[in-house]
Design a protein around this motif. Sequence first.
Motif, PDB file in Angstrom:
ATOM      1  N   LEU A 194       0.829  -1.210   0.000  1.00  0.00           N
ATOM      2  CA  LEU A 194       0.000   0.000   0.000  1.00  0.00           C
ATOM      3  C   LEU A 194       0.861   1.256   0.000  1.00  0.00           C
ATOM      4  O   LEU A 194       0.550   2.239  -0.684  1.00  0.00           O
ATOM      5  N   ARG A 195       1.945   1.227   0.756  1.00  0.00           N
ATOM      6  CA  ARG A 195       2.825   2.398   0.786  1.00  0.00           C
ATOM      7  C   ARG A 195       3.482   2.611  -0.574  1.00  0.00           C
ATOM      8  O   ARG A 195       3.642   3.741  -1.046  1.00  0.00           O
ATOM      9  N   ALA A 196       3.871   1.505  -1.230  1.00  0.00           N
ATOM     10  CA  ALA A 196       4.454   1.623  -2.570  1.00  0.00           C
ATOM     11  C   ALA A 196       3.424   2.136  -3.563  1.00  0.00           C
ATOM     12  O   ALA A 196       3.733   2.961  -4.430  1.00  0.00           O
ATOM     13  N   ALA A 197       2.176   1.688  -3.449  1.00  0.00           N
ATOM     14  CA  ALA A 197       1.121   2.161  -4.349  1.00  0.00           C
ATOM     15  C   ALA A 197       0.875   3.653  -4.164  1.00  0.00           C
ATOM     16  O   ALA A 197       0.672   4.391  -5.133  1.00  0.00           O
ATOM     17  N   ALA A 198       0.900   4.118  -2.913  1.00  0.00           N
ATOM     18  CA  ALA A 198       0.702   5.543  -2.649  1.00  0.00           C
ATOM     19  C   ALA A 198       1.828   6.366  -3.262  1.00  0.00           C
ATOM     20  O   ALA A 198       1.591   7.451  -3.808  1.00  0.00           O
ATOM     21  N   ARG A 199       3.056   5.869  -3.192  1.00  0.00           N
ATOM     22  CA  ARG A 199       4.171   6.605  -3.806  1.00  0.00           C
ATOM     23  C   ARG A 199       4.007   6.662  -5.318  1.00  0.00           C
ATOM     24  O   ARG A 199       4.254   7.694  -5.937  1.00  0.00           O
ATOM     25  N   ARG A 200       3.591   5.566  -5.905  1.00  0.00           N
ATOM     26  CA  ARG A 200       3.418   5.550  -7.358  1.00  0.00           C
ATOM     27  C   ARG A 200       2.326   6.529  -7.782  1.00  0.00           C
ATOM     28  O   ARG A 200       2.409   7.151  -8.846  1.00  0.00           O
ATOM     29  N   ALA A 201       1.302   6.683  -6.953  1.00  0.00           N
ATOM     30  CA  ALA A 201       0.192   7.583  -7.285  1.00  0.00           C
ATOM     31  C   ALA A 201       0.507   9.041  -6.969  1.00  0.00           C
ATOM     32  O   ALA A 201      -0.294   9.919  -7.260  1.00  0.00           O
ATOM     33  N   GLY A 202       1.661   9.311  -6.354  1.00  0.00           N
ATOM     34  CA  GLY A 202       2.002  10.687  -6.015  1.00  0.00           C
ATOM     35  C   GLY A 202       1.360  11.173  -4.741  1.00  0.00           C
ATOM     36  O   GLY A 202       1.218  12.375  -4.537  1.00  0.00           O
ATOM     37  N   GLY A 203       0.969  10.275  -3.854  1.00  0.00           N
ATOM     38  CA  GLY A 203       0.393  10.664  -2.570  1.00  0.00           C
ATOM     39  C   GLY A 203      -0.797   9.800  -2.254  1.00  0.00           C
ATOM     40  O   GLY A 203      -1.283   9.052  -3.103  1.00  0.00           O
ATOM     41  N   PRO A 204      -1.262   9.849  -1.026  1.00  0.00           N
ATOM     42  CA  PRO A 204      -0.737  10.610   0.102  1.00  0.00           C
ATOM     43  C   PRO A 204       0.501   9.942   0.693  1.00  0.00           C
ATOM     44  O   PRO A 204       0.854   8.825   0.309  1.00  0.00           O
ATOM     45  N   VAL A 205       1.158  10.640   1.625  1.00  0.00           N
ATOM     46  CA  VAL A 205       2.289  10.039   2.319  1.00  0.00           C
ATOM     47  C   VAL A 205       1.731   9.053   3.347  1.00  0.00           C
ATOM     48  O   VAL A 205       1.043   9.447   4.285  1.00  0.00           O
ATOM     49  N   LEU A 206       2.020   7.773   3.157  1.00  0.00           N
ATOM     50  CA  LEU A 206       1.505   6.737   4.050  1.00  0.00           C
ATOM     51  C   LEU A 206       2.636   6.214   4.925  1.00  0.00           C
ATOM     52  O   LEU A 206       3.543   5.543   4.437  1.00  0.00           O
ATOM     53  N   GLY A 207       2.576   6.520   6.212  1.00  0.00           N
ATOM     54  CA  GLY A 207       3.479   5.878   7.151  1.00  0.00           C
ATOM     55  C   GLY A 207       2.961   4.491   7.487  1.00  0.00           C
ATOM     56  O   GLY A 207       1.832   4.131   7.131  1.00  0.00           O
ATOM     57  N   PRO A 208       3.754   3.668   8.168  1.00  0.00           N
ATOM     58  CA  PRO A 208       3.306   2.314   8.501  1.00  0.00           C
ATOM     59  C   PRO A 208       2.000   2.290   9.288  1.00  0.00           C
ATOM     60  O   PRO A 208       1.130   1.455   9.021  1.00  0.00           O
ATOM     61  N   ALA A 209       1.837   3.190  10.261  1.00  0.00           N
ATOM     62  CA  ALA A 209       0.619   3.191  11.065  1.00  0.00           C
ATOM     63  C   ALA A 209      -0.606   3.504  10.210  1.00  0.00           C
ATOM     64  O   ALA A 209      -1.655   2.865  10.331  1.00  0.00           O
ATOM     65  N   ARG A 210      -0.482   4.515   9.322  1.00  0.00           N
ATOM     66  CA  ARG A 210      -1.606   4.876   8.467  1.00  0.00           C
ATOM     67  C   ARG A 210      -1.924   3.745   7.484  1.00  0.00           C
ATOM     68  O   ARG A 210      -3.098   3.443   7.212  1.00  0.00           O
ATOM     69  N   ALA A 211      -0.887   3.095   6.954  1.00  0.00           N
ATOM     70  CA  ALA A 211      -1.121   1.983   6.031  1.00  0.00           C
ATOM     71  C   ALA A 211      -1.817   0.820   6.739  1.00  0.00           C
ATOM     72  O   ALA A 211      -2.670   0.145   6.156  1.00  0.00           O
ATOM     73  N   ARG A 212      -1.477   0.581   8.017  1.00  0.00           N
ATOM     74  CA  ARG A 212      -2.173  -0.468   8.773  1.00  0.00           C
ATOM     75  C   ARG A 212      -3.649  -0.118   8.956  1.00  0.00           C
ATOM     76  O   ARG A 212      -4.517  -1.001   8.943  1.00  0.00           O
ATOM     77  N   GLN A 213      -3.948   1.179   9.091  1.00  0.00           N
ATOM     78  CA  GLN A 213      -5.347   1.602   9.166  1.00  0.00           C
ATOM     79  C   GLN A 213      -6.092   1.235   7.889  1.00  0.00           C
ATOM     80  O   GLN A 213      -7.262   0.834   7.930  1.00  0.00           O
TER      81      GLN A 213
END
Length: 459
Positions: free
Chosen positions: A273-292
């Motif tokens: 999920l964090r890699a997908a967010a980077r590819r999409a140009g945002g949002p910045v997903l930290g581990p805690a937010r990605a676990r949410q």
Amino acid sequence: MTENTTETPSLPERFHAHVTRARLFRAPGTALVAVSGGADSVALLDLLHGVAEWGLRLVVVHVDHGIQTAGRAVGRTVGKLAEKYGLPFETVELHLGPDTTETAARRERYAWLREAQHRLDAAYLVTAHHQDDQIETVVLRALRGSAPAGLAGIAQRGRDGLVRPLLPFTHRELVEHVAARGLTAHDDPANADPRHLRSWVRTTLLPLLTQRLGPGVTSDLRRLGRQAAADRRAWDRALQLVPELELQVSSTGFAVARGPLLGYDDSLAVALLRAAARRAGGPVLGPARARQLVELARRPSGRRISLGGGWTAEVAFDRLRVARVMQCAAERVLPAGERGSALFGEFRIDWSPGAAPGRIDRAGWSTWVDGPGWELRAPEKGDELLPLGGVGHRPLRRLLMEARVPRSERASYPVVARGETILWVPGICRSTDGVPAPGTKAVRLDVTQHGAAQTDRRA
């Protein structure tokens, strides 16, 4: 013995080689060069101006935050520099005041720079971040407990044409280049003010680390950043190895299939999920937010959470969607003239005169109507229509749900109407009302959705 007389390449030569090798400017176009007036950005402008082969039309842009009393004088100096190079110059004074934080100033600065980029239809926004900035960023993110991907620091290329071509070069090299070229640069006192966290890292913490650990500490920090960047690239490429995730990226966010996502180990799901967010140009997903987000994916369709910064996440049927909160560019589109175009949130509508075809598609993204008087608007309570070729009226809310339009998008989905009569729901259903006879004069309507592949959502 023959003496080795090989000379070290000059900064312009190394700059040219780096930008060419990294393909930072992949096509010709307008490039806004953000020039603060400091040595780094003055050097950047001079280096870019010295290269014609990339096909860049340079525009100098300068932001006076209204924090320092010398701001207007610096702006005039930057304007003269643009005049020296024969380049267009754009500037703004933000009137932020002396108590403004670094974070607030940066936010307002980039908001104006992006507005200027859009207004001038510029392909690139070029900034003067350099190697010292990279080291400071790695230190700051480590102190704030960033995940490994965050320790990669500043990327050479960012979303929407953001380019940082000076990252391999030090502040000292850039200062020496400016001096050698006889250029005027402003030394902002805020850069040495330890009240600002980044300035404290620059003027206090890094010198202490160097004193205790030796001059190699900066090389170690750069190596840490490179290793983290390599790991981040690896996770980005791992997205290609899990086609069952069905990743879709658009200009407004991304979506994944939540069934396969929940079938992975939670740590793998978080990393993807964090890699997908980077590819999409945002949002910045930290581990805690990605676990949410992983937890959200386990909940029923229609559930959503705010991610902050104008982003939301939503369970939409069998998919988990992360998207920017979009505001409509207009509440209604009323055509002016026989031919034109307009924006409506994520959508664009184009209209033009033409002869009606022999057959009109029921669920496509193009249609014809039998004359003027139509408008594009959002759905309204009680909207219904008689589908082309169907029997009986259907509620619009039911059509949107059956077409699997996410709940968060239904209230702003485009509808073409004439008065209270629905003529067309783009990509979903054409009404029997307003259908022109074959060969007669009609209005052709085309709707496109920015940054996303369009598919028929058949009713």
